[in-house]
Write a protein that holds these residues in place. Structure first.
Motif, PDB file in Angstrom:
ATOM      1  N   VAL A   1       0.978  -1.359   0.157  1.00  0.00           N
ATOM      2  CA  VAL A   1      -0.514  -0.261   0.402  1.00  0.00           C
ATOM      3  C   VAL A   1       1.002   0.873  -0.267  1.00  0.00           C
ATOM      4  O   VAL A   1       1.869   1.160   0.809  1.00  0.00           O
ATOM      5  N   LEU A   2       0.685   2.174  -0.672  1.00  0.00           N
ATOM      6  CA  LEU A   2       1.778   3.283  -1.187  1.00  0.00           C
ATOM      7  C   LEU A   2       0.206   4.482  -0.681  1.00  0.00           C
ATOM      8  O   LEU A   2      -0.761   4.346  -0.779  1.00  0.00           O
ATOM      9  N   LEU A   3       0.851   5.082   0.823  1.00  0.00           N
ATOM     10  CA  LEU A   3      -0.196   5.147   1.738  1.00  0.00           C
ATOM     11  C   LEU A   3       0.449   6.731   1.785  1.00  0.00           C
ATOM     12  O   LEU A   3       0.979   7.097   2.447  1.00  0.00           O
ATOM     13  N   ASP A   4      -0.634   8.470   1.886  1.00  0.00           N
ATOM     14  CA  ASP A   4      -0.374   9.002   1.894  1.00  0.00           C
ATOM     15  C   ASP A   4      -0.872   9.143   3.302  1.00  0.00           C
ATOM     16  O   ASP A   4      -1.659   8.739   3.828  1.00  0.00           O
ATOM     17  N   VAL A   5       0.479  10.154   4.084  1.00  0.00           N
ATOM     18  CA  VAL A   5      -0.412  10.336   4.987  1.00  0.00           C
ATOM     19  C   VAL A   5      -1.601  11.328   5.966  1.00  0.00           C
ATOM     20  O   VAL A   5      -2.620  11.390   6.234  1.00  0.00           O
ATOM     21  N   MET A   6      -1.702  13.076   4.816  1.00  0.00           N
ATOM     22  CA  MET A   6      -2.553  13.429   4.913  1.00  0.00           C
ATOM     23  C   MET A   6      -3.525  12.800   3.847  1.00  0.00           C
ATOM     24  O   MET A   6      -3.197  13.205   3.030  1.00  0.00           O
ATOM     25  N   LEU A   7      -4.827  12.841   3.927  1.00  0.00           N
ATOM     26  CA  LEU A   7      -5.680  12.090   3.624  1.00  0.00           C
ATOM     27  C   LEU A   7      -7.342  12.925   4.099  1.00  0.00           C
ATOM     28  O   LEU A   7      -7.204  12.903   4.773  1.00  0.00           O
ATOM     29  N   PRO A   8      -8.167  13.593   3.351  1.00  0.00           N
ATOM     30  CA  PRO A   8      -9.444  13.451   4.073  1.00  0.00           C
ATOM     31  C   PRO A   8      -9.909  12.200   4.022  1.00  0.00           C
ATOM     32  O   PRO A   8     -10.305  10.456   4.138  1.00  0.00           O
ATOM     33  N   GLU A   9     -10.521  12.506   5.321  1.00  0.00           N
ATOM     34  CA  GLU A   9     -11.906  11.973   5.830  1.00  0.00           C
ATOM     35  C   GLU A   9     -11.079  11.099   7.446  1.00  0.00           C
ATOM     36  O   GLU A   9     -10.928  11.062   8.783  1.00  0.00           O
ATOM     37  N   VAL A  10     -10.483  10.440   6.418  1.00  0.00           N
ATOM     38  CA  VAL A  10      -8.838   9.445   7.751  1.00  0.00           C
ATOM     39  C   VAL A  10      -7.524   9.368   7.493  1.00  0.00           C
ATOM     40  O   VAL A  10      -7.125   9.509   6.333  1.00  0.00           O
ATOM     41  N   SER A  11      -6.853   9.762   8.237  1.00  0.00           N
ATOM     42  CA  SER A  11      -5.335   9.825   8.298  1.00  0.00           C
ATOM     43  C   SER A  11      -4.644   8.480   8.059  1.00  0.00           C
ATOM     44  O   SER A  11      -4.945   7.490   7.738  1.00  0.00           O
ATOM     45  N   GLY A  12      -3.547   8.600   7.164  1.00  0.00           N
ATOM     46  CA  GLY A  12      -2.861   7.975   6.829  1.00  0.00           C
ATOM     47  C   GLY A  12      -2.079   6.939   8.135  1.00  0.00           C
ATOM     48  O   GLY A  12      -1.978   6.091   8.029  1.00  0.00           O
ATOM     49  N   TYR A  13      -2.155   7.703   8.734  1.00  0.00           N
ATOM     50  CA  TYR A  13      -1.694   6.862  10.289  1.00  0.00           C
ATOM     51  C   TYR A  13      -2.175   6.105  11.246  1.00  0.00           C
ATOM     52  O   TYR A  13      -2.373   4.870  11.523  1.00  0.00           O
ATOM     53  N   GLU A  14      -4.054   6.585  10.422  1.00  0.00           N
ATOM     54  CA  GLU A  14      -5.468   5.943  10.868  1.00  0.00           C
ATOM     55  C   GLU A  14      -5.163   4.271  10.490  1.00  0.00           C
ATOM     56  O   GLU A  14      -5.908   2.997  10.887  1.00  0.00           O
ATOM     57  N   ILE A  15      -4.437   4.221   8.984  1.00  0.00           N
ATOM     58  CA  ILE A  15      -5.096   3.959   8.259  1.00  0.00           C
ATOM     59  C   ILE A  15      -4.018   2.478   8.923  1.00  0.00           C
ATOM     60  O   ILE A  15      -4.307   1.127   8.813  1.00  0.00           O
ATOM     61  N   CYS A  16      -2.339   2.445   9.115  1.00  0.00           N
ATOM     62  CA  CYS A  16      -1.678   1.834   8.622  1.00  0.00           C
ATOM     63  C   CYS A  16      -1.955   1.471  10.000  1.00  0.00           C
ATOM     64  O   CYS A  16      -1.841   0.076  10.065  1.00  0.00           O
ATOM     65  N   GLN A  17      -2.529   1.500  11.246  1.00  0.00           N
ATOM     66  CA  GLN A  17      -2.574   1.390  12.547  1.00  0.00           C
ATOM     67  C   GLN A  17      -3.371  -0.007  12.584  1.00  0.00           C
ATOM     68  O   GLN A  17      -3.463  -0.715  13.537  1.00  0.00           O
ATOM     69  N   ALA A  18      -4.804   0.605  11.680  1.00  0.00           N
ATOM     70  CA  ALA A  18      -6.014  -0.319  11.714  1.00  0.00           C
ATOM     71  C   ALA A  18      -5.185  -1.290  10.511  1.00  0.00           C
ATOM     72  O   ALA A  18      -5.609  -3.269  11.028  1.00  0.00           O
ATOM     73  N   VAL A  19      -4.958  -1.268   9.830  1.00  0.00           N
ATOM     74  CA  VAL A  19      -3.902  -2.376   8.928  1.00  0.00           C
ATOM     75  C   VAL A  19      -2.863  -3.547  10.191  1.00  0.00           C
ATOM     76  O   VAL A  19      -2.967  -4.561   9.989  1.00  0.00           O
ATOM     77  N   ARG A  20      -2.176  -3.017  10.972  1.00  0.00           N
ATOM     78  CA  ARG A  20      -1.322  -3.737  11.505  1.00  0.00           C
ATOM     79  C   ARG A  20      -2.390  -4.879  12.950  1.00  0.00           C
ATOM     80  O   ARG A  20      -1.622  -5.470  13.166  1.00  0.00           O
ATOM     81  N   MET A  21      -3.355  -3.564  12.895  1.00  0.00           N
ATOM     82  CA  MET A  21      -4.237  -4.163  14.653  1.00  0.00           C
ATOM     83  C   MET A  21      -5.248  -5.361  13.805  1.00  0.00           C
ATOM     84  O   MET A  21      -5.655  -5.850  14.389  1.00  0.00           O
ATOM     85  N   ASP A  22      -5.336  -5.655  12.447  1.00  0.00           N
ATOM     86  CA  ASP A  22      -5.593  -6.819  11.724  1.00  0.00           C
ATOM     87  C   ASP A  22      -4.750  -8.273  11.642  1.00  0.00           C
ATOM     88  O   ASP A  22      -3.527  -7.900  10.510  1.00  0.00           O
ATOM     89  N   PRO A  23      -4.754  -8.767  12.020  1.00  0.00           N
ATOM     90  CA  PRO A  23      -4.389 -10.599  11.727  1.00  0.00           C
ATOM     91  C   PRO A  23      -4.388 -11.057  10.326  1.00  0.00           C
ATOM     92  O   PRO A  23      -2.881 -11.019   9.921  1.00  0.00           O
ATOM     93  N   GLU A  24      -5.300 -10.296   9.614  1.00  0.00           N
ATOM     94  CA  GLU A  24      -5.150 -11.101   8.774  1.00  0.00           C
ATOM     95  C   GLU A  24      -4.430 -10.166   7.982  1.00  0.00           C
ATOM     96  O   GLU A  24      -4.310 -10.951   6.538  1.00  0.00           O
TER      97      GLU A  24
END
Length: 142
Positions: free
Chosen positions: A55-78
């Motif tokens: 995932v090429l992930l921008d940090v500053m995004l509308p609605e949800v930040s890239g940091y939040e997305i990264c954290q959510a992905v890392r919290m999902d074992p799948e």
């Protein structure tokens, strides 16, 4: 792409069209399959559906930040095998450390050279560790 090898899948999460066009060009030239979304909202669900290799992930995004997305992905074992390269215009050492601490596999500052981005994408997809941060960006006393 060598015969019998499946193309790597890349998801681009970037809201700026000009940057997304450059990323699209690079990813296409490298022979990777790719999809783009322009907002943070729904990105985690798209990652779950698509199961990209990177995932090429921008940090500053509308609605949800890239940091939040990264954290959510890392919290999902799948999604443990999904690699993340974070991108930001605010490329300070502190931002870089924050992204890596949240579980990103790499962090690149905008504007970036295509050669630099290509090398980082290849490094991450090869499973190589991130270079030592302190060696790249030593902290200077202010």
């Amino acid at each position: 792409m060598p015969e019998g090898r499946e193309a790597k899948r890349v998801l681009i999460v970037e809201d700026e069209d000009n940057i997304a066009i450059a990323l699209d060009y690079l990813i296409s030239r490298e022979g990777y399959e790719h999809t783009r979304t322009a907002t943070g909202e729904g990105a985690v669900e798209l990652i779950r559906e698509m199961r990209p290799d990177l995932v090429l992930l921008d940090v500053m995004l509308p609605e949800v930040s890239g940091y939040e997305i990264c954290q959510a992905v890392r919290m999902d074992p799948e999604l443990k095998d999904v690699r993340i390269l974070m991108m930001t215009a605010r490329g300070s050492a502190m931002e870089r450390r924050k992204g890596l601490a949240m579980g990103a596999d790499g962090f690149i500052s905008k504007p970036f050279e295509l050669k630099e981005l290509r090398a980082e994408v290849r490094r991450i997809l090869a499973g190589e560790p991130a270079p030592d941060l302190e060696a790249i960006t030593p902290e200077r006393p202010e």
